[in-house]
Design a protein around this motif. Structure first.
Motif, PDB file in Angstrom:
ATOM      1  N   ASP A 104       4.580  10.658  -2.856  1.00 26.77           N
ATOM      2  CA  ASP A 104       3.132  10.663  -2.675  1.00 26.77           C
ATOM      3  C   ASP A 104       2.758   9.658  -1.584  1.00 26.77           C
ATOM      4  N   PRO A 105       2.086  10.108  -0.511  1.00 25.10           N
ATOM      5  CA  PRO A 105       1.672   9.182   0.557  1.00 25.10           C
ATOM      6  C   PRO A 105       0.787   8.044   0.057  1.00 25.10           C
ATOM      7  N   VAL A 106       0.103   8.257  -1.064  1.00 24.97           N
ATOM      8  CA  VAL A 106      -0.731   7.196  -1.622  1.00 24.97           C
ATOM      9  C   VAL A 106       0.137   5.998  -1.995  1.00 24.97           C
ATOM     10  N   ALA A 107       1.221   6.251  -2.749  1.00 20.78           N
ATOM     11  CA  ALA A 107       2.111   5.164  -3.150  1.00 20.78           C
ATOM     12  C   ALA A 107       2.804   4.543  -1.948  1.00 20.78           C
ATOM     13  N   LEU A 108       3.248   5.390  -1.014  1.00 20.72           N
ATOM     14  CA  LEU A 108       3.926   4.881   0.185  1.00 20.72           C
ATOM     15  C   LEU A 108       2.983   4.020   1.021  1.00 20.72           C
TER      16      LEU A 108
END
Length: 431
Positions: free
Chosen positions: A317-321
Motif C-alpha cells: 500500500d503506497p500509504v504505508a510506504l
C-alpha cells in the motif's frame, strides 16, 4: 526524627528522584509500548482492545464520555504537555533558547520536518497512481511524538549535552503544535470560537494568579491542587470543546507560569529563589514519568500488525510506504536541511555544544511519530478502513526504524560525551 522515619523519608525521596529522571520515563514508556504491542497481537487482543475502547466518563455532563484510549491521549497527556510548557518557558526566559539566534533554528527546522515528509508522502502516492483518497493521509508522517522521542533520547543519550535535548524538545513541541494546527484547520469541520475566548480568559486568570501570588503557591503545596488544577481542567475542557486538540491547553498553561532568571539548569530541590515554574516541574515530574507517560504509551502503541500477511499487505500500500519514507527519510532531510540552511545563510546558529553529526542523529530520533500520527491516520481514513490499518503498520515500522537508526547514531556520540565528562570536560560549557 527517629531512625525509622528518617529511613522512610530517604527512601521516599530516592524513589521520587528516580521517577524524575528522563531515563526512568523512557524505560517505563518502552516497557508499556512493548506490552501493548504484545497484547494487541496475542490471544489476549480482545481484552486489550476492549479495555482501550471502553467508554468512561460523565457522558451526560458536557459530552465527556470517551474511550479509555481517548482519555489517555487527550486528557492525561495534557499534563505531560504542561510540564513541557514549563520547561520550555524556563529555557526561553533564562536558558538555551534565551538567545533568539539559537531559538529560531529549531523552530524553522521543525517546519522543514513537517514540509518534507508531507511532500515525500504525496510524491510516493502520486507516483504509484493510487486512489485519490490515499492523498488524505499527507499529514500522517509530519508529527514527531514528543514523549517517545525525548524519552528515547534520554535512554541512549544520558550524557549528551543539555543543548541537544533542548533542541529536540523545542523541535518536537513546535512540530506537534504544527500538527495540532493541521488537525484543527484541516481535519476539524469547525472551530467554536466562544470556547476559545473562554479558554483565553481562564489562561489570563491563570497567569495573574501565578504571577501575583507566586510565593504563596510555592509555600502552600496544596494551593496548586485546590486552585490552579481546577482552572487548568476547565481550560482543558474549553480548548477541547473548541475543536482544537486538547493537549495544546497544557502547553499554554505551562507558558503562563512565571520563571525567574538566573536559576540553576537542573532543579535538585525546591527553593523559593527558583520561581514557580521549575518548582511545579520538580513536583509533578514523577507523576508524568511514573504514571502518565506509560499509561499513554500503553493505550496508544497497541497496533494489530496482523502477522506477516498484514505486514505484506501494508508493504503493497503506497500509504504505508509513504509514511515510512516520510518518517525515516523526510524527517532527517527536512530538519537537517532547514537547520543547515539557517545556520549557513542567516544570523541563526547551531549551538556549539554539539556537532552536526550529533544533530543528524537527533533528526532520525525525530522520525518517531506514534501518537499524533495515529490520530491523524484515524481522521484521514476512518477507524477500521484498509488504509487506516496499513497506515498504523507504516507508523509502527517507520517509527521503530527511525528510532533504531537514531540510536545507532546517538549511542557512540553519547559514549564520547560520557568520556569527556569523566575526564572533567563539561560539554555543556563549550560556548
Amino acid at each position: 526524627m527517629s531512625t525509622d522515619t528518617q529511613t522512610s523519608s530517604e527512601s521516599g525521596g530516592s524513589v521520587m528522584d528516580f521517577l524524575r529522571k528522563d531515563t526512568t520515563g523512557g524505560l517505563f514508556l518502552l516497557i508499556a509500548m512493548v506490552l501493548a504491542l504484545v497484547l494487541a497481537n496475542s490471544p489476549w487482543s480482545d481484552f486489550y482492545f476492549g479495555l482501550r475502547d471502553a467508554e468512561v466518563g460523565p457522558g451526560e455532563v458536557a459530552g465527556l464520555q470517551h474511550t479509555v484510549g481517548h482519555w489517555a491521549a487527550d486528557g492525561l497527556l495534557a499534563v505531560f504537555f504542561f510540564l513541557t510548557g514549563l520547561e520550555l518557558k524556563a529555557e526561553f526566559v533564562d536558558g538555551e533558547l534565551h538567545n533568539i539566534r539559537k531559538a529560531i533554528l529549531p523552530v524553522v527546522a521543525a517546519a522543514g520536518g513537517v514540509l518534507v515528509p508531507a511532500l515525500i508522502f504525496l510524491g510516493v502516492n502520486l507516483a504509484s497512481g493510487g486512489e485519490p483518497t490515499a492523498l488524505h493521509g499527507w499529514a500522517i508522517p509530519t508529527a514527531t511524538d514528543i514523549a517517545f522521542a525525548v524519552s528515547a533520547l534520554a535512554v541512549v543519550g544520558s550524557s549528551l549535552p543539555v543543548a541537544m535535548r533542548t533542541f529536540l524538545l523545542t523541535l518536537a513541541v513546535v512540530d506537534d503544535l504544527i500538527a495540532i494546527a493541521i488537525i484543527a484547520f484541516v481535519y476539524t469541520e469547525s472551530v467554536k470560537f466562544p470556547f476559545l475566548i473562554g479558554a483565553a480568559v481562564l489562561l489570563a486568570l491563570f497567569w495573574f494568579l501565578t504571577h501575583k501570588y507566586m510565593t504563596w503557591f510555592m509555600d502552600k503545596h496544596w494551593a496548586a491542587w485546590v486552585i490552579l488544577l481546577p482552572i487548568g481542567l476547565v481550560t482543558w475542557w474549553l480548548v477541547y470543546e473548541s475543536g482544537i486538540h486538547a493537549t495544546i491547553a497544557g502547553v499554554l498553561l505551562g507558558f503562563m507560569v512565571p520563571v525567574l532568571k538566573e536559576k540553576p539548569r537542573i532543579i535538585r530541590e525546591e527553593d523559593p529563589r527558583l520561581g514557580l515554574a521549575p518548582t511545579l516541574e520538580h513536583r509533578f515530574r514523577p507523576l508524568s514519568n511514573g504514571v502518565i507517560i506509560p499509561v499513554f504509551a500503553f493505550f496508544s502503541a497497541g497496533v494489530a500488525v496482523g502477522g506477516l500477511s498484514g505486514i505484506k499487505d501494508a508493504a503493497m500500500d503506497p500509504v504505508a510506504l509513504g509514511i515510512v519514507a516520510g518518517l525515516v527519510l523526510g524527517k532527517p532531510l527536512g530538519i537537517f536541511g532547514a537547520a543547515w540552511l539557517m545556520d549557513r545563510f542567516t544570523s541563526a546558529e547551531k549551538d556549539k555544544d554539539y556537532t552536526w553529526l550529533d544533530m543528524l542523529g537527533m533528526t532520525f530520533v525525530a522520525g518517531i511519530g506514534f501518537t499524533v500520527s495515529l490520530l491523524v491516520a484515524e481522521l484521514s481514513f476512518g477507524e477500521g478502513s484498509p488504509h487506516s490499518d496499513h497506515a498504523k503498520v507504516g507508523i509502527l515500522c517507520g517509527s521503530l526504524l527511525a528510532a533504531a537508526i537514531g540510536a545507532a547514531f546517538v549511542a557512540p556520540r553519547n559514549a564520547k560525551y560520557k568520556a569527556m565528562r569523566a575526564a572533567g570536560n563539561d560539554p555543556d560549557t563549550l560556548d
